[in-house]
Motif scaffolding. Structure first.
Motif, short mmCIF file in Angstrom:
data_model
loop_
_atom_site.label_atom_id
_atom_site.label_comp_id
_atom_site.label_asym_id
_atom_site.label_seq_id
_atom_site.Cartn_x
_atom_site.Cartn_y
_atom_site.Cartn_z
N ASP A 1 -29.39 24.21 26.99
CA ASP A 1 -30.09 23.36 28.64
C ASP A 1 -30.26 25.04 29.18
O ASP A 1 -30.65 24.65 30.24
CB ASP A 1 -29.33 22.71 29.58
CG ASP A 1 -28.72 21.28 28.62
OD1 ASP A 1 -29.72 20.93 28.12
OD2 ASP A 1 -27.64 21.15 29.58
N GLY A 2 -31.34 25.97 28.23
CA GLY A 2 -31.82 27.07 28.61
C GLY A 2 -30.54 27.83 29.66
O GLY A 2 -31.12 28.95 30.19
N ALA A 3 -28.77 27.76 29.87
CA ALA A 3 -28.48 29.13 30.54
C ALA A 3 -28.84 29.82 30.03
O ALA A 3 -28.09 30.77 30.48
CB ALA A 3 -26.86 27.68 31.21
N CYS A 4 -28.47 29.82 29.24
CA CYS A 4 -28.58 30.99 27.40
C CYS A 4 -29.94 31.44 27.48
O CYS A 4 -29.69 31.26 25.15
CB CYS A 4 -27.00 30.75 26.84
SG CYS A 4 -26.99 32.69 25.81
N THR A 5 -30.28 32.55 27.39
CA THR A 5 -31.78 32.77 27.07
C THR A 5 -31.39 34.20 26.01
O THR A 5 -30.62 34.79 26.51
CB THR A 5 -32.98 33.17 27.21
OG1 THR A 5 -32.97 34.07 28.16
CG2 THR A 5 -33.10 31.89 28.46
N PHE A 6 -32.69 34.21 24.51
CA PHE A 6 -31.83 35.38 24.03
C PHE A 6 -33.00 36.01 23.45
O PHE A 6 -33.67 35.08 23.08
CB PHE A 6 -30.81 35.64 23.07
CG PHE A 6 -31.07 34.43 21.95
CD1 PHE A 6 -31.64 34.46 21.10
CD2 PHE A 6 -30.94 32.78 21.93
CE1 PHE A 6 -31.87 33.63 19.94
CE2 PHE A 6 -31.21 32.24 21.56
CZ PHE A 6 -31.86 32.54 20.20
N ASN A 7 -32.79 36.84 22.44
CA ASN A 7 -34.28 37.81 21.94
C ASN A 7 -33.69 38.41 21.26
O ASN A 7 -32.16 40.17 21.88
CB ASN A 7 -34.93 38.76 22.92
CG ASN A 7 -36.30 38.32 21.71
OD1 ASN A 7 -37.29 39.08 22.21
ND2 ASN A 7 -36.73 37.46 21.26
N LEU A 8 -33.43 39.61 20.07
CA LEU A 8 -33.08 39.76 19.07
C LEU A 8 -34.43 40.63 18.17
O LEU A 8 -35.70 40.56 18.28
CB LEU A 8 -32.80 38.92 17.64
CG LEU A 8 -31.87 39.79 16.62
CD1 LEU A 8 -30.98 40.51 16.79
CD2 LEU A 8 -32.06 39.46 15.27
N SER A 9 -33.59 41.55 18.35
CA SER A 9 -34.93 42.95 18.02
C SER A 9 -33.92 44.01 16.51
O SER A 9 -32.44 43.67 17.09
CB SER A 9 -35.18 43.97 18.92
OG SER A 9 -36.17 44.52 18.53
#
Length: 240
Positions: A97-105
């Protein structure tokens, strides 16, 4: 690579946390057999499409690191995580439910994952050669003027500080380079806390963004962009 380090932090009560983990893709902290066990059949098939073994190993280490770190955040097993993709292809965790947003690089042999409760993007880049033509095409006129005002021996590092900050904003938006990177301006008057000062995209609100620069590893530049008007508390650690 050292076991861990801490970055400078800003913000107190009411601050939004942005946590970044960095790890070697050439010498990851888990054996490849273990990491493969965390991946889905689709991810393994994608890894097997790489023609060069070193690129395959790096891709496995990047995805496995992401799964391991996210699993620890949400209290699940790495192989139990399921991902979806937004309208513009940006991945998200199903069932959270969007409580943990993330991004990988990842860049060359280094990976980085950023996690927050706010929408964010992260970018890391190996510092190599200053690309004057790229800056001219991709940077705003204000950014190019700032670069040109620097002594020549400082422009290379400054180019990568601008590049990672701009890429982090684009990744937070989920647009990639479908949005022109010269349609917004980053002010690097403060090296650690660059500011988004101008944006020419629909419903742009520069006050609703925080950008933080960090040093992921010697010879690399990094930045996180968080879509929030609240102060940001940034931490950087190594996956170990």
């Amino acid at each position: 690579m050292n076991a861990s380090y801490a970055s400078g932090q800003t913000g107190g009560a009411g601050a939004v946390s942005a946590d970044v983990w960095v790890w070697s893709l050439d010498d990851p902290p888990r054996p490849e057999a273990v990491m493969l066990g965390w991946l889905s059949a689709e991810e393994i098939a994608r890894a097997d499409r790489f023609r060069f073994p070193n690129l395959r190993r790096r891709w496995i280490a990047a995805r496995a690191g992401m799964r391991s770190l996210l699993a620890a955040q949400v209290g699940a097993a790495p192989d139990a995580l399921a991902f979806g993709a937004g309208r513009k292809g940006k991945p998200f965790l199903l069932g959270q439910d969007g409580a943990c947003t993330f991004n990988l690089s990842h860049s060359e042999g280094l990976g980085a994952l950023a996690v927050s409760s706010a929408e964010l993007g992260v970018d890391i880049e190996l510092i190599s050669r200053f690309h004057e033509g790229v800056a001219r095409d991709r940077f705003s006129s204000m950014e190019n003027a700032a670069l040109e005002a620097l002594p020549e021996d400082q422009r290379n590092d400054a180019f990568y500080r601008f590049w990672t900050a701009k890429e982090a904003v684009l990744k937070a938006l989920g647009t990639g380079f479908s949005l022109a990177s010269n349609s917004f301006t980053i002010d690097f008057a403060d090296r650690e806390t660059p500011q988004l000062v101008e944006a020419r995209w629909p419903e742009a609100d520069t006050a609703a963004w925080q950008v933080r620069a960090f040093d992921p590893h010697p010879g690399f530049a990094g930045a996180v962009a968080i879509r929030t008007a609240r102060p940001v508390r940034l931490s950087v650690d190594y996956w170990a």
